[in-house]
Structure formats: structure tokens, C-alpha cells
Write an enzyme that holds these catalytic residues in place. Structure first.
Site, short mmCIF file in Angstrom:
data_model
loop_
_atom_site.label_atom_id
_atom_site.label_comp_id
_atom_site.label_asym_id
_atom_site.label_seq_id
_atom_site.Cartn_x
_atom_site.Cartn_y
_atom_site.Cartn_z
N GLY A 255 -11.81 12.66 0.34
CA GLY A 255 -11.32 14.04 0.30
C GLY A 255 -12.22 14.96 -0.49
O GLY A 255 -13.14 14.52 -1.20
N HIS A 256 -11.91 16.25 -0.41
CA HIS A 256 -12.76 17.24 -1.08
C HIS A 256 -12.75 17.07 -2.60
O HIS A 256 -11.74 16.74 -3.19
CB HIS A 256 -12.40 18.67 -0.70
CG HIS A 256 -10.97 19.07 -0.83
ND1 HIS A 256 -10.53 20.33 -0.52
CD2 HIS A 256 -9.86 18.38 -1.21
CE1 HIS A 256 -9.23 20.40 -0.71
NE2 HIS A 256 -8.80 19.24 -1.12
#
Lengths: 318, 318, 318
Positions: free
Chosen positions: A229-230
């Protein structure tokens, strides 16, 4: 984008000397040319110490802002930040950037696309149907297999191998949801940095940061169908086995091993040399390094084995 | 394909007025130009009320068919339907269709492929290595990142974003298995409809329907590496987090949230505003809206927390 | 590569008649033109019976080698094998190979890439953005959807369907980790063999073998987002549902069904006609065929149902 224009977009009066704002960032990381936001009173310390030029903020929190910082008062600061984020997103491609530079000895398939502004190092191999976005920088000796997509502004180091159909730099999963349940996209204006000597399997997704960088440190090995994920940070020489996943902003220390189909929730910190068995699920920080965990909820591997023995006994009882 | 020819293929005598059959469909949804099938006596109500021109059926069920409906009597109706399905599958591409229409202001990479018969709206951005199949329709302002594949006949709305290497409209996982354990493909002749304002992450797969449509309603947010089986329906503004999965024909109401690596079995209905925690697994309908669930087997989130506390106690016992 | 040169690379003296070594292999499978390695005293039987020309080996194990076999004595044999593996990896593409042969009636998109040395059978359909590597062999009537990548040396049979963005033959997840925790790649010089009548979904990854072949036997059905590790063997007519995964070297008998998100650890053997429920996790061999299992840890499905009932009761207790 001028700070006065941002104020106007957010329906705030503006007075004082105007400056050019270069982007959005967190309270902690924003510099004096960036705007930040806060939606929660638990960040008062960060409000008090922010260097941001302006902060999107609820009225009752304004008093905590440093005097040099312009308050941008709104009702729903997270939603306002989302609406504003669109204005800081660069074009996907930009014809006015210089034609990509490809280093000596690199072989680029004529069926690959390298967008303007990209820089490829020496002795790389870029196979067919690869897409390398605007202003991407790639080191030396890196091999990129077919149909890999690297979004704009990302960086990949030297001596890396990225297997087919993986994606580096797709948008993080970010949006603000209003009271009706409708979602507004938070544009993901950060990037991904992959350091040297990293191997990434096929069909893996590594999302770009909302601000700043998602960071894959040197020597890491990532398998197929992995989700990162970011704003995650993967420590040096870590290993992520197939179908494992990380929600946003989680940080692994060096030499963390994540087994197949294991996962960690967001905003966690996992100590160096932690081993997570297959299928394990991490939901809180792991502070002591060198331990092995299993299960969901997570427990030390020994405890998990004991639990399975107890469950087996339970099963035998009438 | 003529009904008489279908009868012949299925080794049935045919008499009466012949008609052109346009496709296969379920008993409930078939119209008077379609053929249906039934393999189970629990569908007697559907048999009695079907509008299908003909039904592939076991002998003992024929008496329940409406008089206007032609029985196509076979031993293994599911397998016969599978064999027949191939005859209704259109060519993957069709050179005789008109050249694709691209709306004003849309930018299509010269390294993208848009098959004949496709229609792209205004102000779209279609990046390199994208494949848009025959008769696909795309709305306005939609962005399609590199190496996305959209199979023929699918529809994508306006203001959508589809991230790199995702697939819209691959075949649903359908086959009939015979008594020897060998599989015969059921051709998936439906499509996928993605409504407006939907964002889909990278490396995600959304399968086309076997008949009818897999439907992603407006405002939905789908993350990376998500699986959506054939004939699913995702309600407005739902959220599917990375590595979650839906088996076929499951329907989510609006604003359902599926956490990371969560999943639901097939043919279920999940009430609006349901939240499914990460890793939860749904195996029966959720009828009451607005609740939060966790675990596999699924239970209310509060119960799951209680269970974990009990397990922790169990673990401490000698 | 000459055996004398290998000895030199591994800092071993070499005497006797030199031969050309064609590759690395396991003790069991190596022939008299291959080199093998051993890092564990539990393989003494395999050491004693190996046909390898030379074996990378610890000093204390040399006495078990057949007299015809040259010992290549090193401190860390697994790491030495990893370092050596690079020398046996062929170029990704090879311009000196003959231009690909495409059989009669096959349609190959001008936007597909077929590397030199590949052979495509009759009546195949190869869509845009497909990459078919060097010396790949594909049978007749096979359909390959857009952006599929097939790495060099792999084989795909006749009557297969491979859906968009899947990857056949990416490198297995293999590396040797040294005492500092740094990883050295083990080059994956084997291939993948997909037999006839196999359908593979979208965004699925099947890794090539480290030595020998990853094998997908005829009639198998593989769904989307499935992971198959290096050197696995999938029996005839097996079914792998979406998001299921296999670690390396696991062998499924015929007609094994793996439910959604199920998985098996590496080096296991699963009996024919085994059914694994969704989410089940296999960690030891399944020897009796025809049974149904669930859960993680795995148990017979009946036991799993009983366990859930007990857990429900536990939950009701104060």
C-alpha cells in the site's frame, strides 16, 4: 498554485503576502511552500510545530497553529484536502519534457514505451510492452520484463529485476467519504522508490505514496501477487512471499520475512528480523526484533502451536 | 442459431415452427428468443414460469414446462448447456465491425489497441498497451492506465479510472464436469458493466457474466489484486480493499466495505452499509444493514473480539 | 561451461579429465553432464547414488560421493550454487535463433511480440500485447488474450486458453541468504509446461522451475490471481479457484479442487480427488484420496464443522 487561490477555493478570506504552494503534505513533513490539513484533535502537537504555509483546519483548532501559518478554515478538512489534491497532480504524460535518455549498453524493445522525461541507466534490459512513465529514473543493469508498468516520477535502482505484469506506482487507495457515503479521490502525488538489488515478482502491485514516497529498500525480495500500500517502507533484505499484503503506511525493519498470504494492517511498525508465518495477520506494532509470529490475531509462533494443540483437545471432548 | 439445429445437436426430434435463438440464459431471465436449462428439481417454480423458447431438461421435469416451451431432453443438462454455449460465443475480434469511434478531446496512445466496433467517449486518456475489445463502450473523461485489458462487449462509464494491468471481462470460471471428472467450458457470453465514477486499482480481475452482466455500480472504489467473479453486483459507493475476493453471483448493497483479503462465497446477498473486517469470510446472506462483521466463519465484530478474549484465556489455562 | 572452470570459480583444485557441464540439477535428477549441490546431511542416500559429474558439497560429506563424481568443496554450498546458477542462465532473447514459426491458420496480432526461436502451432489466436519468449512452443487452437507474458523455454499445449495479463514462467522465488542476511539470486533455469486443454484465468502467475519443469497437466482449470510456485505439479483436471496459492515443489494429484484463497505450503503431496474448502491451508501431505478438508490448520471438513459448533458454544459461555 498561489496560496490566495487555495484560500479562495476553500471559501476563506485571504490577506497577507501571497506565496506559491508546491504541494500538500502531512503536518510533520510539510515545508514552508506546502499546505497541510488536520481532521483530528489528537494531532495538536503536530499542529503546534508544523512548518506548513497553510493548514486546512476546523475552526476550534486554529488557536494551536503557529503564527506564521495561514489557517484555511473548513467544515470537513479531510474532504477539502481531497478536493484540493487534484490541483497538485501533474499530467500523466508531458510532451514538453525532454525525450527520454537511455544509457550506454541498454537494450530497449521497440515495443516498450518510455515517456518523455525518463532517464534509464546503463546496461538495462527493457522488454516489450513495458511502460515507463514521465520522469521515471532507473539505475544500471536493471531488467524489466514484459508488460511491467512504472508510473510517472518513480525511481528504480541498479541491479533490480522486475518480473512481468507488475505495477510500480499505481495510485494508493485514498479517498474522503462524505456524510452521504460518496467518495472523493485523494490524488496520490507521491511516488515509489525502489532501491538497488531488489527483485519483484510478477503481477505485484506497489502503490505510490499520497505524499512523499513508498520505499522499498535495497536487497529486498518480493514475490508474485503481493500488495504494498501507499507510503509503506520495506526494510533492507526483507522478503515478502506470494499473495502477502501491506495496508498503507506500514514500516518493516530490515530482514523481515512475511510468509505467503500474510498481511499487516496500516500504520504499523514491524521490528527488524521479524518472521511472520504464512497467513499471519499483524494488527499492532511489533517492537522486539528477531521473533517469529503466526495466526490471526497474531501471537508468538510457540503460543500458536500450543493453541492448535488445545483446539485439537477441545475437538476430542464430547 | 435455429432452434431446430439446437434440437438436432442435442439429439432431440424437432417439430413445430422454427425460430432463431439468440443465446442462452437462466430460466428466470430467458426471453422467447433464448434457450435455458435446468439440472435440479428445486427450480420447479422457475420451470413453470419460464419464457424461454426451449429448455434443456431431464425427462422427468418436462411435465412442468409451459406449453409454449420446447423441451430439449438430455441426460446431463448442465453438460449439454456447456457444449451448446460455445455456439453462442461471438468472435473475439471482428474485422467487419466499423472502425472504433473516439470522442473529441480523447487521447489514445498509438501503442494502445482499440478493436473494431468500440466507442470511446470524450476527453478520455487511453495509455500505451491498453487493449479495448470489440464493441466496448467507454464514457467521457475516463482514464485507462497501461496494459489494462477490457474484453469485448464490456461497458465502462464516465469519470472512471482503471489502473495498470487490470482486466475487465475475462471469462468467468465456469465449466461442467462429467462423471469421469473431465471439464467442459461454459462459454461466458455476458459482459461487465462498470458505471460512472468508479476507480479500479492495478492487477484486479473482474470477470464477465455467463449470461447478462457483472455489474459495478457508480462511485465504487476497488483496490489492487481484487477478484470479482462472474455475475456479481457491487452496490453504489462500495469499497473493496486489496486482495479481497467475491465468488460468482454475489450481490453487495450500496456502501458495503470489504476489508483486505476478505471474501464472500457465491450466490450471496450482503446488505447495504455492511462492513466486513480484513480477512473476514462470508458464507451466508447478510440481511440487516449497517453492521460490522469479522472472522471466518463470520460473526459480528463484537462477538469476534469476545471470542479472541476467550481464546487468549484458553491459552493461559494449563 | 567446463567443469574445470566451475572448480576454479569455487576455488577448488581440479585434476582429471575435463567435461562440458550443461547445467545444475538436484542430486536425484542430475545427469553425468550436470553439477549438483548438497547442504544437508539428511540427503546422504541421494549423495551416494547421484549421477552428477560434480557436487558442490561440504568437506565432511565428500566421503559419501560416488568415486566418479568430482567433489567441489565449499563452506556454504547453497550460496555457492546460487552464485554458479547465474552462469547457466541463457540470454532472455537471442537474435541468432531462427525467426519464430507460426502455424497455418494462426492469427497473431501485429502488436504481439514473438521472440526468435518460438514455434506457434495451427489455428492459434494471439492477441495484442502478448509476449512469447525465445524457444517457447505452443500447440494448436490455443487462445492467448492480451498482455499475457510467456517467458522463454516454456511450453503450452493445444486447445488451451490463457486469459489476459497472466504470466507463465516468471522466475521462481529462489535465493540463498548469507550470514549477514543478504540474498543471492538462484537463477531459475527450468521452465513451465502447460499440457493440452488447460484454461488459465487473468492475472495469474505460474513460476518456472529452478531445475526441470513446473507442470500443469491436461484438463486443469486455473482461475484468476492464482499463484503457482516453482516446480509444482498440478494433476489432470484439477481446479484452482481464485486467489489460491501453492508454494514451491508441491504436487497435486488429478482432480484436486483448491477453493478460493486456499493454499498449500511447499514440498507437499496432495492425493487425487482431494477437495480443499475455501481458505483452507495445507501444511502436510494428504495421502488418502477423495476426502474434503477445511481450515487452517487443516482438518477434515466434518471436524471443522464440529469445531465451529464448539467455538459457538464457547462463545455463549459466560
Amino acid at each position: 498554485m498561489k496560496l490566495s487561490l487555495i484560500a479562495e477555493l476553500l471559501e476563506n478570506d485571504f490577506s497577507g503576502s501571497d506565496i506559491e504552494i508546491t504541494g500538500l503534505n502531512t503536518l510533520k513533513n510539510a515545508n514552508e511552500h506546502e499546505v497541510s490539513f488536520v481532521s483530528n484533535s489528537k494531532y495538536i502537537k503536530d499542529i503546534e510545530s508544523t512548518k506548513a504555509a497553510g493548514v486546512i483546519i476546523a475552526d476550534y483548532l486554529v488557536k494551536h497553529l503557529p503564527s506564521a501559518c495561514i489557517p484555511l478554515v473548513v467544515e470537513h478538512s479531510y474532504l477539502s484536502m481531497a478536493l484540493l489534491s487534484k490541483h497538485f497532480t501533474p499530467p500523466i504524460e508531458d510532451e514538453t519534457l525532454p525525450i527520454a535518455v537511455v544509457g550506454e549498453g541498454s537494450k530497449v524493445s521497440p515495443k516498450a514505451v518510455i515517456a518523455n522525461g525518463a532517464i534509464i541507466g546503463k546496461n538495462c534490459t527493457i522488454l516489450a510492452h513495458v511502460y515507463i512513465g514521465a520522469e521515471v529514473v532507473i539505475g544500471d543493469n536493471t531488467i524489466i520484463y514484459p508488460s511491467v508498468t512504472i508510473y510517472r516520477d518513480c525511481k528504480v535502482g541498479s541491479d533490480c529485476i522486475i518480473h512481468a505484469n507488475s505495477v510500480i506506482g499505481s495510485d494508493g487507495f485514498g479517498f474522503a467519504t462524505d456524510t452521504k457515503g460518496e467518495h472523493t479521490k485523494i490524488y496520490q502525488n507521491g511516488n515509489v522508490i525502489v532501491e538497488d538489488d531488489v527483485e519483484i515478482g510478477s503481477n505485484t502491485s506497489i502503490d505510490r505514496a499520497v505524499f512523499g514516497s513508498t520505499l522499498i529498500k535495497k536487497g529486498t525480495r518480493i514475490d508474485n501477487l503481493v500488495q504494498i500500500g501507499h507510503n509503506c517502507e520495506i526494510g533492507e533484505y526483507s522478503v515478502m512471499v506470494s499473495q502477502s499484503g501491506l495496508a498503507g503506511s506500514t514500516k518493516l525493519g530490515r530482514n523481515v520475512v512475511m510468509g505467503g498470504q500474510s498481511a499487516a494492517a496500516g500504520h504499523l511498525s514491524i521490528a527488524p528480523f521479524t518472521t511472520l508465518a504464512a497467513r499471519s495477520g499483524v494488527t499492532s506494532d511489533i517492537k522486539e526484533s528477531g521473533k517469529t509470529f503466526a495466526g490471526f490475531p497474531l501471537m508468538e509462533h510457540r503460543a500458536w502451536l500450543k493453541l492448535q494443540a488445545k483446539i485439537a483437545r477441545l475437538l476430542k471432548q464430547k
